[in-house]
Design a protein around this motif. Structure first.
Motif, PDB file in Angstrom:
ATOM      1  N   PRO A 211       0.803  -1.237   0.000  1.00  0.00           N
ATOM      2  CA  PRO A 211       0.000   0.000   0.000  1.00  0.00           C
ATOM      3  C   PRO A 211       0.827   1.274   0.000  1.00  0.00           C
ATOM      4  O   PRO A 211       0.371   2.306  -0.504  1.00  0.00           O
ATOM      5  N   SER A 212       2.044   1.232   0.552  1.00  0.00           N
ATOM      6  CA  SER A 212       2.846   2.452   0.632  1.00  0.00           C
ATOM      7  C   SER A 212       3.294   2.952  -0.735  1.00  0.00           C
ATOM      8  O   SER A 212       3.816   4.065  -0.842  1.00  0.00           O
ATOM      9  N   ALA A 216      -2.455   7.440  -1.470  1.00  0.00           N
ATOM     10  CA  ALA A 216      -3.566   7.381  -0.513  1.00  0.00           C
ATOM     11  C   ALA A 216      -3.118   6.796   0.818  1.00  0.00           C
ATOM     12  O   ALA A 216      -3.661   7.157   1.879  1.00  0.00           O
ATOM     13  N   PHE A 217      -2.140   5.899   0.801  1.00  0.00           N
ATOM     14  CA  PHE A 217      -1.641   5.313   2.049  1.00  0.00           C
ATOM     15  C   PHE A 217      -1.046   6.390   2.935  1.00  0.00           C
ATOM     16  O   PHE A 217      -1.253   6.401   4.162  1.00  0.00           O
ATOM     17  N   TRP A 218      -0.280   7.299   2.362  1.00  0.00           N
ATOM     18  CA  TRP A 218       0.375   8.337   3.150  1.00  0.00           C
ATOM     19  C   TRP A 218      -0.636   9.366   3.651  1.00  0.00           C
ATOM     20  O   TRP A 218      -0.459   9.925   4.744  1.00  0.00           O
ATOM     21  N   ILE A 219      -1.681   9.623   2.882  1.00  0.00           N
ATOM     22  CA  ILE A 219      -2.751  10.497   3.378  1.00  0.00           C
ATOM     23  C   ILE A 219      -3.447   9.836   4.566  1.00  0.00           C
ATOM     24  O   ILE A 219      -3.720  10.473   5.596  1.00  0.00           O
ATOM     25  N   PHE A 220      -3.737   8.541   4.433  1.00  0.00           N
ATOM     26  CA  PHE A 220      -4.370   7.793   5.526  1.00  0.00           C
ATOM     27  C   PHE A 220      -3.482   7.784   6.765  1.00  0.00           C
ATOM     28  O   PHE A 220      -3.955   7.993   7.894  1.00  0.00           O
ATOM     29  N   VAL A 335      -7.313   2.709   0.392  1.00  0.00           N
ATOM     30  CA  VAL A 335      -5.953   2.179   0.441  1.00  0.00           C
ATOM     31  C   VAL A 335      -5.935   0.673   0.214  1.00  0.00           C
ATOM     32  O   VAL A 335      -5.134   0.160  -0.590  1.00  0.00           O
ATOM     33  N   TYR A 336      -6.812  -0.068   0.891  1.00  0.00           N
ATOM     34  CA  TYR A 336      -6.692  -1.520   0.916  1.00  0.00           C
ATOM     35  C   TYR A 336      -7.694  -2.253   0.013  1.00  0.00           C
ATOM     36  O   TYR A 336      -7.506  -3.451  -0.244  1.00  0.00           O
ATOM     37  N   PHE A 337      -8.735  -1.572  -0.438  1.00  0.00           N
ATOM     38  CA  PHE A 337      -9.735  -2.253  -1.268  1.00  0.00           C
ATOM     39  C   PHE A 337     -10.006  -1.488  -2.563  1.00  0.00           C
ATOM     40  O   PHE A 337     -11.058  -1.627  -3.152  1.00  0.00           O
TER      41      PHE A 337
END
Length: 354
Positions: A211-212, A216-220, A335-337
């Motif tokens: 995800p990194s 979107a991962f870093w926003i999350f 991020v994950y889906f």
């Protein structure tokens, strides 16, 4: 069969031949196994697919044996079934579906000969030295983690040799000494490839590494960190009664009803600043950093959502918690889906068009 594969695949009575192809389920199992190998762990999915494409897939029937040459297989992955590995005085090591082992000495031409005996119908994937040379040629990035793993292997060998020297100095009889060495080496191998470590590696890759690669991962991550930090800091300030000393107040002390600068203002500043910096070509090179700062600003704003919505200065309003959980839930889904929702959207669009 390629020459390298012929040197690897010899058994007693029958020949273990390579498969032309493998099913999607076995391909997925091979990808998961490659992702747990330390020196392949940081590769992208397409790079892992290239590694898998260079591996020789061999089928074994029960009681069939696969001979491993000293300069042959560097990495062996069990795709299906259960096998027993015997190599270089290590004793018998049982490997099941998803397990892997390697012989890094083969990289230096000093590998130990061995054999793999199938206890059930099995499929193995083998990476030999010639395939590893091609990987080095096309993906030299794997050389660094491979050297690091070689260093760890040397450290494990040093530990083993120290234990052997201590056992020899204690005057063990030859049979007891040989049994001690074999037991110690088997324990090192099992510890190195423990299922718990493999599961942890898979989780770390699924939850962080893969995800990194997306912004979107870093926003999350920034949003979640801002919410946790803000809630913790405000709770500590209120608990110790430090509002007058640590809160940003304008127009006098707390008793004189001053203006309190809420932290959503800092969030708005961060979000606006990231928006302006994203127009500059130089700062756009650090998109992950900008995404994290943007997420942190969003978290500061969302943490006081109820104050903006109700114009009520009470910090602990339920609407703020509701908004925080809603934002985190949406970002988590993105991020994950993301691929799942994109696939659903494509199918809906195709259904509408038909």
């Amino acid at each position: 069969m390629e020459p390298a594969a012929r040197d690897i695949a010899r058994d007693s009575g029958t020949t273990a031949g390579p498969d032309v192809g493998i099913s999607p389920a076995l391909a997925n199992a091979l990808d998961l196994a490659i992702a747990t190998i330390p020196y392949f762990r940081a590769l992208r999915p397409d790079e892992r697919a290239r590694v898998a494409g260079l591996m020789q897939v061999v089928s074994l029937q029960p009681a069939q044996e696969l001979r491993l040459g000293g300069d042959g297989a560097v990495v062996l992955v069990v795709l299906a079934g259960e096998v027993t590995l015997s190599r270089g005085g290590l004793g018998d090591i049982e490997l099941g579906e998803g397990d892997w082992t390697d012989e890094l000495r083969a990289v230096c031409g000093q590998g130990r000969e061995g054999a793999v005996a199938a206890r059930s119908p099995s499929r193995l994937a083998l990476l030999d030295t010639s395939a590893l040379d091609r990987l080095f040629e096309h993906m030299p990035v794997i050389a660094v983690p491979l050297l690091a793993e070689l260093g760890r292997e040397s450290s494990r060998c040093n530990d083993l040799m120290r234990d052997v020297a201590l056992a020899r100095a204690s005057g063990l009889a030859p049979p007891a000494f040989a049994a001690f060495v074999a037991r110690r080496r088997r324990r090192l191998l099992r510890r190195r490839q423990a299922s718990t470590a493999r599961l942890g590696s898979l989780l770390w890759r699924a939850l962080v590494i893969e995800p990194s690669r997306r912004l979107a991962f870093w926003i999350f991550l920034g949003t979640a960190l801002a919410l946790v930090t803000a809630r913790t800091v405000v709770a500590m300030i209120l608990y110790h009664g430090l509002q007058g000393r640590l809160f940003a107040l304008i127009g006098g002390s707390e008793d004189q009803n001053p203006i309190h600068i809420h932290h959503f203002n800092y969030g708005l500043i961060l979000v606006s600043l990231v928006g302006l910096l994203s127009f500059l070509p130089r700062t756009r090179r650090a998109l992950r950093t900008l995404s994290f700062i943007f997420g942190f600003g969003v978290g500061l704003v969302v943490d006081e959502f109820a104050l903006l919505w109700n114009l009520n200065p009470d910090y602990y309003q339920p609407e703020s918690l509701l908004a925080a959980w809603a934002v985190l839930f949406v970002l988590f889904q993105v991020v994950y889906f993301r691929s799942l929702y994109l696939a659903i959207a494509r199918r809906l669009l195709a259904w509408i068009r038909t």
